[in-house]
Write a protein that holds these residues in place. Structure first.
Motif, PDB file in Angstrom:
ATOM      1  N   PRO A   1       2.802  21.986  11.113  1.00 43.58           N
ATOM      2  CA  PRO A   1       4.094  22.476  11.623  1.00 43.58           C
ATOM      3  C   PRO A   1       4.857  21.419  12.419  1.00 43.58           C
ATOM      4  O   PRO A   1       6.086  21.345  12.340  1.00 43.58           O
ATOM      5  CB  PRO A   1       3.718  23.664  12.512  1.00 43.58           C
ATOM      6  N   THR A   2       4.131  20.577  13.158  1.00 38.11           N
ATOM      7  CA  THR A   2       4.784  19.508  13.914  1.00 38.11           C
ATOM      8  C   THR A   2       5.488  18.551  12.956  1.00 38.11           C
ATOM      9  O   THR A   2       6.658  18.209  13.156  1.00 38.11           O
ATOM     10  CB  THR A   2       3.750  18.740  14.767  1.00 38.11           C
TER      11      THR A   2
ATOM     12  N   ASP B   1      10.410  16.462  10.367  1.00 35.05           N
ATOM     13  CA  ASP B   1      11.086  16.183   9.101  1.00 35.05           C
ATOM     14  C   ASP B   1      12.404  16.944   8.995  1.00 35.05           C
ATOM     15  O   ASP B   1      13.424  16.388   8.576  1.00 35.05           O
ATOM     16  CB  ASP B   1      10.155  16.545   7.940  1.00 35.05           C
ATOM     17  N   LEU B   2      12.408  18.200   9.389  1.00 29.95           N
ATOM     18  CA  LEU B   2      13.614  19.019   9.332  1.00 29.95           C
ATOM     19  C   LEU B   2      14.708  18.458  10.235  1.00 29.95           C
ATOM     20  O   LEU B   2      15.864  18.314   9.816  1.00 29.95           O
ATOM     21  CB  LEU B   2      13.297  20.467   9.728  1.00 29.95           C
ATOM     22  N   VAL B   3      14.360  18.132  11.469  1.00 22.42           N
ATOM     23  CA  VAL B   3      15.345  17.577  12.404  1.00 22.42           C
ATOM     24  C   VAL B   3      15.849  16.232  11.888  1.00 22.42           C
ATOM     25  O   VAL B   3      17.035  15.917  11.972  1.00 22.42           O
ATOM     26  CB  VAL B   3      14.753  17.446  13.824  1.00 22.42           C
ATOM     27  N   GLU B   4      14.951  15.446  11.330  1.00 24.60           N
ATOM     28  CA  GLU B   4      15.334  14.140  10.803  1.00 24.60           C
ATOM     29  C   GLU B   4      16.347  14.283   9.662  1.00 24.60           C
ATOM     30  O   GLU B   4      17.318  13.530   9.590  1.00 24.60           O
ATOM     31  CB  GLU B   4      14.090  13.392  10.318  1.00 24.60           C
TER      32      GLU B   4
ATOM     33  N   ALA C   1      19.695  16.353  11.509  1.00 21.63           N
ATOM     34  CA  ALA C   1      20.393  15.983  12.738  1.00 21.63           C
ATOM     35  C   ALA C   1      20.197  14.533  13.180  1.00 21.63           C
ATOM     36  O   ALA C   1      21.150  13.889  13.575  1.00 21.63           O
ATOM     37  CB  ALA C   1      19.981  16.919  13.879  1.00 21.63           C
ATOM     38  N   ILE C   2      18.988  14.028  13.164  1.00 19.47           N
ATOM     39  CA  ILE C   2      18.714  12.713  13.743  1.00 19.47           C
ATOM     40  C   ILE C   2      18.035  11.834  12.688  1.00 19.47           C
ATOM     41  O   ILE C   2      16.804  11.818  12.567  1.00 19.47           O
ATOM     42  CB  ILE C   2      17.827  12.820  15.005  1.00 19.47           C
ATOM     43  N   SER C   3      18.837  11.109  11.956  1.00 21.93           N
ATOM     44  CA  SER C   3      18.312  10.221  10.924  1.00 21.93           C
ATOM     45  C   SER C   3      17.384   9.181  11.551  1.00 21.93           C
ATOM     46  O   SER C   3      17.704   8.582  12.577  1.00 21.93           O
ATOM     47  CB  SER C   3      19.475   9.532  10.210  1.00 21.93           C
ATOM     48  N   GLY C   4      16.208   8.988  10.949  1.00 22.17           N
ATOM     49  CA  GLY C   4      15.249   8.007  11.452  1.00 22.17           C
ATOM     50  C   GLY C   4      14.402   8.482  12.614  1.00 22.17           C
ATOM     51  O   GLY C   4      13.704   7.679  13.238  1.00 22.17           O
TER      52      GLY C   4
END
Length: 82
Positions: free
Chosen positions: A23-24, A29-32, A35-38
């Motif tokens: 889950p972590t 991966d989802l946020v990347e 919203a926040i590339s890289g």
């Protein structure tokens, strides 16, 4: 907690650790992606906690985060607004 709890408490933590990390990794991966590339390249260290983690450190029943069931009836400081 029951699914992996017996193995975890018996010291067999490989399957637990793998399942705990999934889950972590999915959230990062989802946020990347959204919203926040890289983001994953910026993370130096990450950790996760589960009810088994809570149980290990606090011995709270079933790994409850706050111990006993939290309710307005048990908490004198909390007032229910109706």
């Amino acid at each position: 907690m029951e699914r992996l709890g017996k193995d975890y408490l018996a010291g067999r933590k490989d399957r637990y650790n793998k399942n705990k990390q999934q889950p972590t990794d999915m959230l990062i991966d989802l946020v990347e992606k959204q919203a926040i590339s890289g983001l994953s390249m910026m993370i130096i260290m990450s950790d996760s906690a589960t009810p088994l983690t809570n149980f290990r450190f606090t011995l709270n029943t079933a790994g409850s985060l706050y111990g006993y069931n939290q309710s307005t009836e048990r908490n004198g400081q909390c007032q229910l607004v109706t």
